[in-house]
Design an enzyme around this catalytic site. Structure first.
Site, PDB file in Angstrom:
ATOM      1  N   HIS A 191      13.480  14.312  11.990  1.00  0.00           N
ATOM      2  CA  HIS A 191      12.182  14.349  12.868  1.00  0.00           C
ATOM      3  C   HIS A 191      11.480  12.897  12.612  1.00  0.00           C
ATOM      4  O   HIS A 191      10.731  12.842  13.319  1.00  0.00           O
ATOM      5  CB  HIS A 191      11.257  15.665  12.427  1.00  0.00           C
ATOM      6  N   HIS A 192      11.740  12.424  11.670  1.00  0.00           N
ATOM      7  CA  HIS A 192      11.417  11.057  11.769  1.00  0.00           C
ATOM      8  C   HIS A 192      12.178  10.097  12.182  1.00  0.00           C
ATOM      9  O   HIS A 192      11.833   8.772  12.603  1.00  0.00           O
ATOM     10  CB  HIS A 192      11.463  10.451  10.166  1.00  0.00           C
ATOM     11  N   TYR A 204       7.259  16.595   0.302  1.00  0.00           N
ATOM     12  CA  TYR A 204       7.075  17.711  -0.266  1.00  0.00           C
ATOM     13  C   TYR A 204       6.866  17.565  -1.906  1.00  0.00           C
ATOM     14  O   TYR A 204       6.156  18.368  -2.584  1.00  0.00           O
ATOM     15  CB  TYR A 204       8.065  18.770   0.000  1.00  0.00           C
ATOM     16  N   THR A 206       4.205  27.263   5.316  1.00  0.00           N
ATOM     17  CA  THR A 206       3.067  26.348   4.899  1.00  0.00           C
ATOM     18  C   THR A 206       1.708  27.464   5.562  1.00  0.00           C
ATOM     19  O   THR A 206       0.705  27.329   4.644  1.00  0.00           O
ATOM     20  CB  THR A 206       3.155  25.479   5.859  1.00  0.00           C
ATOM     21  N   HIS A 224       1.030  -0.972   0.078  1.00  0.00           N
ATOM     22  CA  HIS A 224      -0.181   0.215   0.214  1.00  0.00           C
ATOM     23  C   HIS A 224       0.886   1.182   0.071  1.00  0.00           C
ATOM     24  O   HIS A 224       0.733   2.116  -0.785  1.00  0.00           O
ATOM     25  CB  HIS A 224      -0.853   0.041   1.082  1.00  0.00           C
ATOM     26  N   SER A 250      -3.356  26.515  -6.367  1.00  0.00           N
ATOM     27  CA  SER A 250      -3.218  27.785  -6.548  1.00  0.00           C
ATOM     28  C   SER A 250      -3.761  28.289  -7.860  1.00  0.00           C
ATOM     29  O   SER A 250      -3.783  29.567  -8.093  1.00  0.00           O
ATOM     30  CB  SER A 250      -1.835  28.112  -6.503  1.00  0.00           C
ATOM     31  N   ASP A 271       7.225  20.960 -26.681  1.00  0.00           N
ATOM     32  CA  ASP A 271       7.152  19.686 -25.886  1.00  0.00           C
ATOM     33  C   ASP A 271       8.448  19.843 -24.956  1.00  0.00           C
ATOM     34  O   ASP A 271       8.943  20.771 -24.810  1.00  0.00           O
ATOM     35  CB  ASP A 271       7.599  18.638 -26.975  1.00  0.00           C
ATOM     36  N   HIS A 290      11.935  12.931   3.432  1.00  0.00           N
ATOM     37  CA  HIS A 290      11.425  14.156   3.915  1.00  0.00           C
ATOM     38  C   HIS A 290      11.120  14.859   2.709  1.00  0.00           C
ATOM     39  O   HIS A 290       9.727  15.403   2.465  1.00  0.00           O
ATOM     40  CB  HIS A 290      11.677  14.802   5.103  1.00  0.00           C
ATOM     41  N   ARG A 337       1.084   1.570  14.785  1.00  0.00           N
ATOM     42  CA  ARG A 337       0.881   1.309  13.419  1.00  0.00           C
ATOM     43  C   ARG A 337       1.616   0.098  12.896  1.00  0.00           C
ATOM     44  O   ARG A 337       2.275  -0.363  13.954  1.00  0.00           O
ATOM     45  CB  ARG A 337       1.436   2.438  12.286  1.00  0.00           C
ATOM     46  N   LYS A 352       0.999  30.082   2.699  1.00  0.00           N
ATOM     47  CA  LYS A 352       0.019  29.613   1.488  1.00  0.00           C
ATOM     48  C   LYS A 352      -1.245  29.554   1.948  1.00  0.00           C
ATOM     49  O   LYS A 352      -1.903  30.076   1.051  1.00  0.00           O
ATOM     50  CB  LYS A 352       0.606  28.298   1.159  1.00  0.00           C
ATOM     51  N   TRP A 412       7.019   0.355   3.872  1.00  0.00           N
ATOM     52  CA  TRP A 412       7.544   1.190   2.631  1.00  0.00           C
ATOM     53  C   TRP A 412       8.760   1.917   2.939  1.00  0.00           C
ATOM     54  O   TRP A 412       9.400   2.172   2.411  1.00  0.00           O
ATOM     55  CB  TRP A 412       6.591   2.175   2.243  1.00  0.00           C
ATOM     56  N   GLU A 459      10.590  13.879  -0.122  1.00  0.00           N
ATOM     57  CA  GLU A 459       9.718  13.234  -0.957  1.00  0.00           C
ATOM     58  C   GLU A 459       8.209  13.604  -0.527  1.00  0.00           C
ATOM     59  O   GLU A 459       7.308  13.782  -1.505  1.00  0.00           O
ATOM     60  CB  GLU A 459       9.714  11.740  -0.769  1.00  0.00           C
ATOM     61  N   SER A 468      13.882   6.587 -13.372  1.00  0.00           N
ATOM     62  CA  SER A 468      12.918   7.347 -14.155  1.00  0.00           C
ATOM     63  C   SER A 468      12.447   8.816 -13.429  1.00  0.00           C
ATOM     64  O   SER A 468      12.651   9.720 -14.318  1.00  0.00           O
ATOM     65  CB  SER A 468      11.448   6.543 -14.031  1.00  0.00           C
ATOM     66  N   SER A 469      12.580   8.897 -12.207  1.00  0.00           N
ATOM     67  CA  SER A 469      12.285  10.289 -11.560  1.00  0.00           C
ATOM     68  C   SER A 469      13.618  11.233 -11.776  1.00  0.00           C
ATOM     69  O   SER A 469      13.276  12.408 -12.113  1.00  0.00           O
ATOM     70  CB  SER A 469      12.229  10.275 -10.011  1.00  0.00           C
TER      71      SER A 469
END
Lengths: 550, 214
Positions: free
Chosen positions: A303-304, A258, A329, A75, A269, A104, A254, A451, A332, A139, A256, A171-172
């Site tokens: 912080h993780h 964002y 944040t 998941h 926006s 293009d 982290h 979890r 925004k 994950w 990631e 790919s990324s």
């Protein structure tokens, strides 16, 4: 002869198939990305429903612990790498060239390669299932369990998952170079830095990808070597350091987060000003906030890891930097709300989802402020409170933003309008189902439910709230069928949309729907509102121009 | 409260809670008000600066307003970071002096609690009430986490890198402890209990167990 009649029919299909297999057109690749992402979204959603079914009651017997562990692993991996990121690439591919007036991407064949690496990596990632056991390391792939220490790791599913992820990472990286080059070099000459905010968000996102993804790739390679050649990078029994994996993973992980949310901020926006009939409030503040969120995202990863063996000094520093993320944040959110002011608000489906993002993301942001505080994070880390928090961010933020964007640009992509009533029904069911699923998880986390547990006993008292969450999850799942039915129906039978059904401002709305293959005849010109000159814009604009040139 | 740490974390939680509710109410009321007040009305003309296709939208905004909602949130988050430091020092640093230190050894999928005298218990940590107890947390295989929700405490058990967690239980009773870091097949069943005893009863139990070893 019968053969002669049948043959051209087949070859027409074959030709169409060949066309889609070999296309390098950014709009077609965008559609391929989006559809691939949506298919994996359904797969990962189905895994989530099985997870919820198992947890609906104490001592659930829907799936075994083994299957449960691979369900939450698949998941997470699928939602992040095979649904979220491909859908973002889909939007970016389809829209950014149109928004900046390009024909293009600069490297269309590399772009096609980037896309085809996604289903390839996805199939490899899932292929472990053929052995009867899917990958089961979560994950986050925490070593040394994921590198083979201890007992029970699903092999070869783990190896295959890592290989699949390496394909997705490649790919990324290729995509990020493609987009970076395009946005920096191929904008319409009169546009300058007054790019649409979606394009701004993609620019910052690909910067993040370009710096974060190679770190993950290196980590994945080390993990793979640990598994196959016992190199011991992350295995303390062989002199390695399991916490090093967490540093590498979260240095990527982290940003990631964002990477996953900034494009949705960009979408919202775009949507809010159009349906408020006013320009965005504080354009440069918005662009600056996106950029500073991107920068800060690199210096918060510990912080993780507040409950690990990392030194206290590093934890404290990263607590302070994490708090700083709250500032851009907040900017925004306040600017979105200010955009509504003195507007003329139309509550079409894209606007409803955009406002859904603003409100649900606010909740996710606020719980993030709690988790940033180490004393509060210590009891809440790895509990359902964290699960609630990041689903308010990634579903309440990222995915509601995707929905806003899908409804907003569906007319542009297909030339037809979606069904407004079904769209609103989808919104209502999604919002209710989402909150029913994830709101109770805050309380479950505070009650101490960790979890990633396959089951729990009745004496914990976690049963009732879990049941509510499960009912909500199935409602949320059903709601998505409404969206799919709407799009499938409207693609053929919707009302013709015309080039600019919303009265929006971007260059993509100046061309037909769907746009011609080459997008623009000649070089498009962006004009300025009467009495405006963005080249003389003060403050943030001048700063950004100095920073990026032009 | 079940432990001093529970009280400390709880107090901090409520300190965060009310500003959080304030921000949420602000956003929701602001949005709700705008949705009602500025909804499109039949026949209402578009505002003058409404979007036009292919045209860069007009500038709209106010530096004063942007500075305001940059500075105020900065002050709030710095305040919340600052008030976290005190509790942090408390949670991270056991008070000076000699304390009962129990070595916690995690492995797939159980807990050993090793007392200074050398005896050990399986999946049951017995401690005296009203005294600081220090846990020296280790792992023999993969990463686990020792989590006692009622004490609002958790620390990872990292193989090769011992971590420390301490608490001062203030109520006798039996509390739930559970592995909080996913560790494979039976992660969900990696449970333990923390039994907080009257100091005299604890010392008696401890002496008996110690004799059993000797």
């Amino acid at each position: 002869m019968a053969c002669d009649v049948a043959k051209p029919e087949r070859s027409e299909f074959a030709e169409k198939l060949l066309h889609w297999l070999t296309t390098t057109n950014h709009k077609e690749i965008g559609i391929l990305y989006t559809l691939t992402g949506l298919i994996f979204f359904v797969v990962a959603g189905a895994a989530a429903l099985l997870i919820r079914a198992q947890l609906a009651t104490p001592e659930g017997t829907v799936v075994s612990a083994d299957v449960f562990n691979s369900l939450f692993t698949l998941h997470g991996l699928t939602m992040v790498f095979l649904a979220g990121m491909p859908i973002i690439s889909g939007f970016a591919n389809y829209l950014v060239p149109l928004q900046i007036g390009a024909k293009d991407l600069p490297f269309p064949r590399i772009n096609a390669l980037s896309f085809w690496l996604i289903p390839t990596g996805g199939i490899i990632l899932f292929s472990g299932l053929l052995t009867g056991r899917g990958p089961d390391m979560g994950w986050t792939l925490y070593a040394p369990y994921s590198s083979g220490a201890g007992v029970g790791l699903a092999r070869p599913a783990a190896d295959l998952a890592l290989l699949g992820l390496l394909f997705l990472g490649a790919s990324s990286i290729a995509t990020s170079i493609n987009f970076l080059t395009m946005i920096l070099r191929m904008r319409a000459p009169t546009m300058g830095l007054r790019m649409p905010l979606f394009t701004w968000s993609v620019l910052v996102t690909v910067f993040l990808l370009l710096l974060a993804m190679p770190v993950l790739t290196a980590g994945l390679a080390m993990l793979y070597l640990d598994l196959t050649l016992h190199t011991g990078f992350f295995n303390p029994a062989l002199g390695g350091d399991p916490v090093l994996w967490q540093h590498l993973f979260w240095f990527f992980g982290h940003p990631e987060v964002y990477i996953l949310i900034l494009p949705s901020f960009g979408i919202v926006s775009e949507v809010i000003p159009v349906f408020s009939r006013r320009p965005i409030f504080g354009y440069w503040a918005m662009a600056g906030a996106i950029a500073s969120i991107g920068l800060i995202s690199y210096i918060v990863w510990v912080h993780h890891m507040f409950t690990t063996s990392v030194p206290q000094s590093l934890k404290t520093i990263m607590m302070l930097t994490t708090y700083l993320v709250g500032v851009p944040t907040g900017i925004k959110i306040f600017n979105w709300l200010a955009t509504l002011w003195n507007g003329k608000l139309h509550f079409k489906t894209p606007m409803l989802f955009a406002l859904g993002l603003v409100s649900m993301f606010t909740i996710g942001g606020i719980t993030g402020i709690f988790l940033a505080s180490i004393p509060l994070d210590i009891p809440l880390q790895d509990t359902y409170f964290v699960v609630a928090h990041f689903h308010y961010v990634l579903f309440g933020g990222t995915i509601l933003g995707f929905f806003a964007g899908l409804y907003f640009w569906f007319p542009k992509m297909t030339g037809r309008m979606y069904h407004e009533g079904l769209g609103k029904l989808h919104f209502a069911l999604t919002l209710i189902g989402f909150n029913m699923t994830f709101w109770p998880m805050h309380e479950l986390g505070m009650a101490g439910m960790p979890r990633r547990i396959a089951t729990y006993s009745a004496d914990t008292g976690w049963g009732p709230l879990n049941l509510v969450a499960t009912v909500g999850a199935f409602m949320l799942g059903l709601a998505q069928l409404v969206m799919m039915a709407n799009f499938l129906r409207s693609r053929k039978h919707g009302r013709p949309a015309g080039s600019n059904p919303w009265g929006a401002s971007g260059l993509e709305w100046t061309v037909s729907s769907p746009p011609p293959p080459h997008n623009f005849d000649g070089v498009p010109v962006v004009t300025e509102a009467p009495g405006e000159s963005h080249h003389k814009s003060p403050g943030g604009g001048a700063f950004m121009r100095r920073l990026l040139g032009k | 409260m079940q432990a001093v740490s529970t009280q400390v974390v709880n107090d901090l939680f409520w300190l965060f809670f009310w500003p959080a509710v304030g921000v949420a109410v602000l956003v929701f009321v602001w949005m709700g008000y705008a949705m009602v007040k500025f909804r499109a009305r039949p026949g209402q003309p578009d505002p003058k600066d409404a979007p036009v296709a292919g045209q860069i939208p007009a500038h709209r905004g106010s530096r004063k307003v942007e500075v305001t909602w940059t500075v105020i949130p900065t002050v709030i988050v710095l305040f919340l970071a600052a008030v976290s430091i005190g509790p942090l020092n408390f949670l991270w640093n056991p008070p000076p002096g000699e304390h009962l230190t129990v070595r916690v050894e995690a492995y797939q999928w159980a807990w050993d609690f090793v007392y200074p005298e050398g005896f050990k218990t399986l999946n049951e940590l017995r401690v005296p009430m009203g005294q600081p107890v220090v846990l020296d947390v280790r792992s023999r295989d993969v990463i686990h986490a020792f989590y006692v929700p009622d004490f609002a405490l958790k620390t990872d058990a990292v193989p090769g890198q011992p971590t420390v967690m301490w608490f001062n239980a203030t109520k006798t009773g039996t509390y739930r402890a559970q592995c909080a870091e996913y560790c494979g097949l039976a992660h969900a069943r990696m449970l333990a209990t923390v039994v907080v005893m009257e100091p005299a009863a604890f010392e008696q139990w401890r002496a008996e167990r110690a004799r059993g070893v000797a």
